[in-house]
Design a protein around this motif. Structure first.
Motif, PDB file in Angstrom:
ATOM      1  N   VAL A 158       6.574   8.507   8.285  1.00  0.00           N
ATOM      2  CA  VAL A 158       6.290   7.941   6.898  1.00  0.00           C
ATOM      3  C   VAL A 158       6.530   6.863   6.727  1.00  0.00           C
ATOM      4  CG1 VAL A 158       6.972   8.336   4.192  1.00  0.00           C
ATOM      5  CG2 VAL A 158       6.846  10.470   5.936  1.00  0.00           C
ATOM      6  N   ASP A 159       5.842   5.908   5.460  1.00  0.00           N
ATOM      7  CA  ASP A 159       5.864   4.601   5.329  1.00  0.00           C
ATOM      8  C   ASP A 159       7.434   4.219   5.078  1.00  0.00           C
ATOM      9  OD1 ASP A 159       3.480   3.803   5.292  1.00  0.00           O
ATOM     10  OD2 ASP A 159       3.050   4.447   3.071  1.00  0.00           O
ATOM     11  N   ALA A 160       7.720   3.472   5.254  1.00  0.00           N
ATOM     12  CA  ALA A 160       9.346   2.733   5.589  1.00  0.00           C
ATOM     13  C   ALA A 160      10.048   2.933   4.415  1.00  0.00           C
ATOM     14  CB  ALA A 160       9.812   1.185   6.043  1.00  0.00           C
ATOM     15  N   GLY A 187      -1.251  21.981  -8.012  1.00  0.00           N
ATOM     16  CA  GLY A 187      -3.504  21.948  -8.880  1.00  0.00           C
ATOM     17  C   GLY A 187      -3.473  21.164  -7.564  1.00  0.00           C
ATOM     18  N   ARG A 188      -3.414  19.821  -7.172  1.00  0.00           N
ATOM     19  CA  ARG A 188      -4.171  18.541  -6.447  1.00  0.00           C
ATOM     20  C   ARG A 188      -3.964  19.480  -4.812  1.00  0.00           C
ATOM     21  NH1 ARG A 188      -1.826  12.932  -7.577  1.00  0.00           N
ATOM     22  NH2 ARG A 188      -2.935  12.743 -10.641  1.00  0.00           N
ATOM     23  N   PHE A 189      -5.135  18.670  -4.119  1.00  0.00           N
ATOM     24  CA  PHE A 189      -4.842  19.263  -2.737  1.00  0.00           C
ATOM     25  C   PHE A 189      -3.981  17.858  -2.016  1.00  0.00           C
ATOM     26  CE2 PHE A 189      -8.726  20.873  -4.487  1.00  0.00           C
ATOM     27  CZ  PHE A 189      -9.393  21.780  -4.234  1.00  0.00           C
ATOM     28  N   PRO A 190      -3.923  18.527  -0.504  1.00  0.00           N
ATOM     29  CA  PRO A 190      -3.449  17.046  -0.235  1.00  0.00           C
ATOM     30  C   PRO A 190      -4.019  15.784  -0.032  1.00  0.00           C
ATOM     31  CG  PRO A 190      -4.263  20.246   1.117  1.00  0.00           C
ATOM     32  CD  PRO A 190      -4.915  19.593  -0.064  1.00  0.00           C
ATOM     33  N   HIS A 191      -5.484  15.929   0.266  1.00  0.00           N
ATOM     34  CA  HIS A 191      -5.655  14.284   0.559  1.00  0.00           C
ATOM     35  C   HIS A 191      -5.603  13.329  -0.396  1.00  0.00           C
ATOM     36  CE1 HIS A 191      -9.599  16.040  -2.187  1.00  0.00           C
ATOM     37  NE2 HIS A 191     -10.062  14.763  -2.094  1.00  0.00           N
ATOM     38  N   GLN A 192      -4.644  14.029  -2.149  1.00  0.00           N
ATOM     39  CA  GLN A 192      -4.666  13.051  -2.977  1.00  0.00           C
ATOM     40  C   GLN A 192      -3.608  13.015  -3.068  1.00  0.00           C
ATOM     41  OE1 GLN A 192      -6.808  16.545  -5.821  1.00  0.00           O
ATOM     42  NE2 GLN A 192      -8.110  15.284  -6.518  1.00  0.00           N
ATOM     43  N   LEU A 193      -2.593  13.221  -1.964  1.00  0.00           N
ATOM     44  CA  LEU A 193      -1.051  13.101  -2.004  1.00  0.00           C
ATOM     45  C   LEU A 193      -0.591  12.226  -0.666  1.00  0.00           C
ATOM     46  CD1 LEU A 193      -0.047  16.689  -2.710  1.00  0.00           C
ATOM     47  CD2 LEU A 193      -0.253  14.429  -4.596  1.00  0.00           C
ATOM     48  N   SER A 194      -0.181  11.358  -1.212  1.00  0.00           N
ATOM     49  CA  SER A 194       1.160  10.536   0.052  1.00  0.00           C
ATOM     50  C   SER A 194       1.920  10.759   0.518  1.00  0.00           C
ATOM     51  CB  SER A 194       1.568   9.425  -0.570  1.00  0.00           C
ATOM     52  OG  SER A 194       2.886   9.879  -1.512  1.00  0.00           O
ATOM     53  N   GLY A 195       2.000  10.309   2.167  1.00  0.00           N
ATOM     54  CA  GLY A 195       2.340  10.881   3.123  1.00  0.00           C
ATOM     55  C   GLY A 195       3.969  11.439   2.548  1.00  0.00           C
ATOM     56  N   GLY A 196       4.674  11.025   1.781  1.00  0.00           N
ATOM     57  CA  GLY A 196       5.449  10.920   1.182  1.00  0.00           C
ATOM     58  C   GLY A 196       5.700  12.216   0.145  1.00  0.00           C
ATOM     59  N   ASP A 229      15.661   8.000  16.138  1.00  0.00           N
ATOM     60  CA  ASP A 229      15.704   6.233  15.456  1.00  0.00           C
ATOM     61  C   ASP A 229      17.458   6.473  15.458  1.00  0.00           C
ATOM     62  OD1 ASP A 229      16.177   4.504  13.856  1.00  0.00           O
ATOM     63  OD2 ASP A 229      14.856   5.689  12.726  1.00  0.00           O
ATOM     64  N   LEU A 230      18.299   5.872  15.695  1.00  0.00           N
ATOM     65  CA  LEU A 230      19.629   6.283  15.230  1.00  0.00           C
ATOM     66  C   LEU A 230      20.010   4.991  14.275  1.00  0.00           C
ATOM     67  CD1 LEU A 230      21.959   5.610  18.713  1.00  0.00           C
ATOM     68  CD2 LEU A 230      20.549   7.853  17.311  1.00  0.00           C
ATOM     69  N   THR A 231      18.788   4.825  13.596  1.00  0.00           N
ATOM     70  CA  THR A 231      19.422   3.709  12.515  1.00  0.00           C
ATOM     71  C   THR A 231      19.235   5.237  10.842  1.00  0.00           C
ATOM     72  OG1 THR A 231      18.355   1.686  12.740  1.00  0.00           O
ATOM     73  CG2 THR A 231      18.437   2.330  10.835  1.00  0.00           C
ATOM     74  N   THR A 232      18.405   5.787  11.393  1.00  0.00           N
ATOM     75  CA  THR A 232      18.428   7.642   9.913  1.00  0.00           C
ATOM     76  C   THR A 232      19.163   8.218  10.750  1.00  0.00           C
ATOM     77  OG1 THR A 232      16.877   8.503  11.005  1.00  0.00           O
ATOM     78  CG2 THR A 232      16.096   6.533   9.761  1.00  0.00           C
ATOM     79  N   ALA A 233      19.256   8.277  11.622  1.00  0.00           N
ATOM     80  CA  ALA A 233      21.078   9.150  12.220  1.00  0.00           C
ATOM     81  C   ALA A 233      22.258   8.888  11.951  1.00  0.00           C
ATOM     82  CB  ALA A 233      20.272   9.462  13.340  1.00  0.00           C
ATOM     83  N   TYR A 234      22.832   7.566  12.016  1.00  0.00           N
ATOM     84  CA  TYR A 234      23.250   6.683  10.975  1.00  0.00           C
ATOM     85  C   TYR A 234      23.719   7.166   9.628  1.00  0.00           C
ATOM     86  CZ  TYR A 234      26.899   3.335  10.502  1.00  0.00           C
ATOM     87  OH  TYR A 234      28.529   2.334   9.937  1.00  0.00           O
ATOM     88  N   HIS A 235      22.883   6.832   8.793  1.00  0.00           N
ATOM     89  CA  HIS A 235      23.092   7.257   7.582  1.00  0.00           C
ATOM     90  C   HIS A 235      23.236   8.497   6.918  1.00  0.00           C
ATOM     91  CE1 HIS A 235      22.312   2.459   6.376  1.00  0.00           C
ATOM     92  NE2 HIS A 235      21.909   2.488   7.478  1.00  0.00           N
ATOM     93  N   VAL A 236      22.617   9.652   7.607  1.00  0.00           N
ATOM     94  CA  VAL A 236      22.693  11.281   8.035  1.00  0.00           C
ATOM     95  C   VAL A 236      22.971  11.613   7.865  1.00  0.00           C
ATOM     96  CG1 VAL A 236      21.074  11.796   9.024  1.00  0.00           C
ATOM     97  CG2 VAL A 236      20.293  12.300   6.660  1.00  0.00           C
ATOM     98  N   ALA A 237      23.632  11.802   9.185  1.00  0.00           N
ATOM     99  CA  ALA A 237      24.628  12.002   9.958  1.00  0.00           C
ATOM    100  C   ALA A 237      26.095  12.418   9.772  1.00  0.00           C
ATOM    101  CB  ALA A 237      23.957  12.938  11.410  1.00  0.00           C
ATOM    102  N   ASP A 238      26.524  13.918  10.112  1.00  0.00           N
ATOM    103  CA  ASP A 238      27.832  14.068  10.007  1.00  0.00           C
ATOM    104  C   ASP A 238      28.534  13.351  11.842  1.00  0.00           C
ATOM    105  OD1 ASP A 238      28.427  14.372   7.507  1.00  0.00           O
ATOM    106  OD2 ASP A 238      28.089  15.968   8.059  1.00  0.00           O
TER     107      ASP A 238
END
Length: 289
Positions: free
Chosen positions: A186-188, A150-159, A215-224
């Motif tokens: 997206v914010d850290a 029921g909300r519009f996009p501008h009423q929500l955060s990027g996350g 970004d290998l930092t996120t890759a390291y935590h999420v990937a196989d």
């Protein structure tokens, strides 16, 4: 016998600069990859801007076609898919893009983004069934339906917007998700939530994810596993732990050197890295963490 979900066979993509121009740019060169249908995984494709990783995403989604080579989904060339097979491919291969703002039409509420695919792919038998599917998908990515519907996009955060994009993809029950830099805008503080949503999609629903990032930092935590691209070429690939902890190629060492490891005695970029453009090679002395 295990069947292949996706096969990329020696795919090259060349961009021509104008109809009469002799200049051409090779964005991706003889790229090959095989993903098994019954072995869901998260594969990172890593590289800096211009490495060819977004070209790969556009090829997989059918937005552009290979110059040479072929892409097979469940044994069928995606370029030649027609009718029901093409519809099934559009539903089973979903994407989450870099910009969580561009996907939303500012004149429609969040409900519209979620109900369009439900109607398009005939996923619900009734309005109540559609609402249940929306609620289930939003809950799966850590959002309360009453907070966003029921909300519009501008009423929500990027996350919130990016998690809604993940929820939309999840609602279609995809077999393959192309996540192209999904947390770079997206914010850290929210990146962990979105990455957790992707991991949950993989773990709980058996979705194979191609996670595209610089970004290998996120890759390291999420990937196989990980494939590293440099100027359209694959320079290194393998298990993500092995590649990041013990990179063999100098370009991979450059990327690893930019990771903020929790070592206060090691300063970022303190190691000399030089390139020889004529040979397209790096000579690096960066240590592995």
């Amino acid at each position: 016998m295990s069947k292949n979900l996706l096969e990329i066979k020696n795919v090259t993509k060349v961009y021509q600069r104008g109809l009469l121009s002799s200049h051409a740019k090779v964005a991706l060169k003889e790229f090959s990859l095989t993903l098994k249908e019954d072995e869901p995984t998260i594969l990172t494709v890593a590289g800096e801007s211009g490495s060819g990783k977004t070209t790969l995403a556009m090829l997989l989604l059918g937005f552009i076609t290979p110059t040479t080579g072929e892409i097979l989904y469940k044994g069928q060339n995606i370029v030649s898919l027609r009718g029901p097979d093409r519809i099934a491919y559009r539903r089973e291969v979903q994407a989450v893009f870099q910009d969580p703002f561009a996907v939303f039409n500012p004149f429609y509420t969040v409900d519209h983004l979620l109900t369009v695919p439900i109607k398009q792919f005939k996923l619900a038998k009734s309005g109540r069934d559609a609402r249940n599917k929306m609620d289930e998908a939003l809950n799966a990515v850590g959002l309360r339906p009453e907070d966003v519907l029921g909300r519009f996009p501008h009423q929500l955060s990027g996350g919130q917007r990016q998690r809604i994009n993940v929820a939309r993809a999840l609602m279609l029950k995809p077999r393959l998700l192309i996540a192209d830099e999904p947390v770079s805008m997206v914010d850290a503080s929210l990146r962990a939530n979105i990455l957790e949503s992707l991991r949950n999609m993989h773990r709980d629903h058996g979705v194979t994810i191609i996670y595209i990032t610089h970004d290998l930092t996120t890759a390291y935590h999420v990937a196989d596993s990980i494939t590293v691209l440099y100027r359209g070429d694959v320079v290194e690939k393998g298990d993500v732990e092995s590649v990041i902890r013990n990179p063999q190629h100098a370009y991979t060492r450059l990327l690893v050197d930019s990771i903020p490891w929790p070592n206060l005695d090691q300063k970022w970029g303190q190691h000399s890295i030089r390139s020889q453009a004529s040979q397209d090679e790096f000579h690096a002395g960066a240590p592995t963490p």
